[in-house]
Design an enzyme around this catalytic site. Structure first.
Site, mmCIF file in Angstrom:
data_model
loop_
_atom_site.group_PDB
_atom_site.id
_atom_site.type_symbol
_atom_site.label_atom_id
_atom_site.label_comp_id
_atom_site.label_asym_id
_atom_site.label_seq_id
_atom_site.Cartn_x
_atom_site.Cartn_y
_atom_site.Cartn_z
ATOM 1 N N GLY A 179 0.489 -1.405 0.330
ATOM 2 C CA GLY A 179 0.188 -0.126 0.351
ATOM 3 C C GLY A 179 0.391 0.907 -0.155
ATOM 4 C CG HIS A 182 5.171 5.024 -4.841
ATOM 5 N ND1 HIS A 182 5.611 4.075 -6.331
ATOM 6 C CD2 HIS A 182 5.661 4.975 -4.002
ATOM 7 C CE1 HIS A 182 6.505 3.430 -5.925
ATOM 8 N NE2 HIS A 182 6.903 3.534 -4.085
ATOM 9 N N GLY A 237 5.665 4.054 -8.812
ATOM 10 C CA GLY A 237 6.387 3.379 -9.075
ATOM 11 C C GLY A 237 5.578 2.182 -9.043
ATOM 12 C CG HIS A 238 3.613 0.848 -5.516
ATOM 13 N ND1 HIS A 238 3.473 1.916 -4.936
ATOM 14 C CD2 HIS A 238 4.301 -0.350 -4.744
ATOM 15 C CE1 HIS A 238 4.273 1.084 -3.496
ATOM 16 N NE2 HIS A 238 4.273 0.480 -3.393
ATOM 17 C CD GLU A 257 14.925 -4.018 -13.462
ATOM 18 O OE1 GLU A 257 15.608 -2.684 -12.718
ATOM 19 O OE2 GLU A 257 15.271 -5.378 -14.034
ATOM 20 C CB SER A 293 10.483 4.767 -1.732
ATOM 21 O OG SER A 293 11.016 4.148 -0.235
ATOM 22 C CB SER A 294 5.679 3.841 0.692
ATOM 23 O OG SER A 294 5.382 3.223 0.184
ATOM 24 N NE ARG A 295 10.367 1.655 4.970
ATOM 25 C CZ ARG A 295 10.460 0.278 4.851
ATOM 26 N NH1 ARG A 295 10.569 -0.282 4.044
ATOM 27 N NH2 ARG A 295 10.619 0.714 5.364
HETATM 28 P P1 AMP Z 1 6.552 -2.222 -1.638
HETATM 29 O O1 AMP Z 1 4.949 -1.808 -1.128
HETATM 30 O O2 AMP Z 1 7.079 -0.969 -1.096
HETATM 31 O O3 AMP Z 1 6.460 -3.287 -0.690
HETATM 32 O O4 AMP Z 1 7.108 -2.137 -3.248
HETATM 33 C C1 AMP Z 1 5.442 -2.991 -3.952
HETATM 34 C C2 AMP Z 1 6.442 -3.552 -4.754
HETATM 35 O O5 AMP Z 1 6.352 -2.225 -5.684
HETATM 36 C C3 AMP Z 1 7.699 -3.917 -4.926
HETATM 37 O O6 AMP Z 1 7.751 -5.192 -6.003
HETATM 38 C C4 AMP Z 1 8.990 -2.909 -5.400
HETATM 39 O O7 AMP Z 1 10.065 -3.302 -5.489
HETATM 40 C C5 AMP Z 1 7.900 -1.717 -5.815
HETATM 41 N N1 AMP Z 1 8.662 -0.958 -6.297
HETATM 42 C C6 AMP Z 1 8.024 0.057 -5.201
HETATM 43 N N2 AMP Z 1 8.989 1.492 -5.370
HETATM 44 C C7 AMP Z 1 9.138 1.251 -6.947
HETATM 45 C C8 AMP Z 1 9.386 2.117 -7.977
HETATM 46 N N3 AMP Z 1 9.877 3.123 -7.372
HETATM 47 N N4 AMP Z 1 9.490 1.960 -8.955
HETATM 48 C C9 AMP Z 1 9.236 0.502 -9.309
HETATM 49 N N5 AMP Z 1 8.905 -0.574 -8.292
HETATM 50 C C10 AMP Z 1 8.719 -0.076 -7.276
#
Ligand code: AMP
Length: 286
Positions: free
Chosen positions: A36, A39, A41-42, A153, A190-192
């Site tokens: 969740g 952004h 990226g997701h 990645e 990044s969510s962070r």
């Molecule tokens: P998370 O919610 O942080 O666990 O991320 C979920 C998925 O989104 C994971 O496969 C991450 O690698 C991918 N992800 C997170 N940030 C990015 C980004 N900036 N670009 C591409 N994929 C991302």
């Protein structure tokens, strides 16, 4: 692009029935696992899912077992309504939002441990993290039963760990990586990132810039030690506390002295209390 709200599933039987219907109709199902706080990226993962499949299921689950005791589980950003709206915009068909009790009912006792790939980089910095990730992703794959699952990645070690677990356990799913989505200044989304103060946010793009410099300086089999030392100094000068900075074989993730095959520059560094990770390819990875 469909703008309809993705159907939200919190019950496993109902989810399984829906996905089974899709598969029976010959529709290729793609899973995008997330925690969740979505952004762009997701959403790039969802867009890739729509490109390669007919149905996209995004899971949203903040997995407690992949956070260490001193990490940010309790303050990790959560906004389900905003996430569902973003998934609608991106054209996801379903959101799988299991409660913690569904993922980890009382008596839950199994863990997936991937050795080797987890011994370096984030592994020692975050004990138990990859075991938590491999376990929850294996569960998500068994719950949704997709044809393909997509991972960023951005979390390169995670992508490799999951590929290894899926191969080792003969799971009938294809794992694919999706390139990192960045801000215009190079900072990986990044969510962070929302934890960063304005000053930290201003310094943050240096992380990617330094990785790109190291990748350029080590191309063609040049020794990595010099560019790594310079890069580390540049990051510390910019206010980062570097946890690791390495050039690794893109398949084994073992550090290399020269990037003679597919390799990746990987970093984890703190800006204040916020831990950022990033990586770039030295040569095109597999
Ligand atoms: P998370 O919610 O942080 O666990 O991320 C979920 C998925 O989104 C994971 O496969 C991450 O690698 C991918 N992800 C997170 N940030 C990015 C980004 N900036 N670009 C591409 N994929 C991302």
């Amino acid at each position: 692009m469909s703008e309809s709200i993705p159907q939200r599933f919190s019950d496993l039987v109902t989810l399984r029935r829906r996905v089974a219907d899709w598969r029976r109709a010959g529709e290729r199902v793609v899973l995008v696992p997330t925690m969740g706080a979505l952004h762009e990226g997701h959403l790039a993962l969802v867009a890739e899912g729509r490109r390669i499949g007919r149905r996209v299921v995004a899971s949203i689950f903040v997995n407690p077992t992949q956070f260490g005791p001193n990490e940010d589980f309790s303050r990790y950003p959560r906004d389900l309504e905003a996430d569902l709206a973003l998934l609608a915009r991106a054209g996801a068909d379903a959101a799988w939002t299991p409660a913690a009790e569904i993922m980890y009912p009382p008596g839950f006792s199994t863990r997936i441990d991937v050795s080797g790939l987890t011994e370096g980089l984030c592994g020692p910095c975050r004990p138990g993290h990859f075991s938590g990730v491999a376990t929850v992703v294996t569960k998500l794959l068994n719950q949704v039963v997709p044809d393909v699952a997509l991972f960023g990645e951005k979390d390169f070690q995670q992508l490799r760990v999951i590929q290894q677990a899926v191969a080792d356990l003969d799971l009938a799913v294809e794992i694919r990586g999706v390139p990192t989505v960045r801000e215009a200044d190079g900072l990986a989304l990044s969510s962070r990132n929302r934890y960063l103060s304005p000053e930290e946010r201003a310094a943050a793009p240096r992380l990617h810039a330094v990785l790109a410099e190291i990748a350029a300086g080590t191309r063609g089999g040049m020794p990595v030690a010099g560019p790594l030392a310079e890069g580390r100094a540049a990051l510390e000068a910019a206010g980062f506390h570097v946890q690791y900075l390495a050039v690794c074989d893109a398949r084994t993730l073992e550090p290399v002295e020269r990037a003679n095959g597919p390799a990746r520059v990987l970093v984890a560094a703190f800006l204040g209390r916020t831990r950022l990770i990033d990586n770039v390819a030295v040569r095109e990875a597999f």
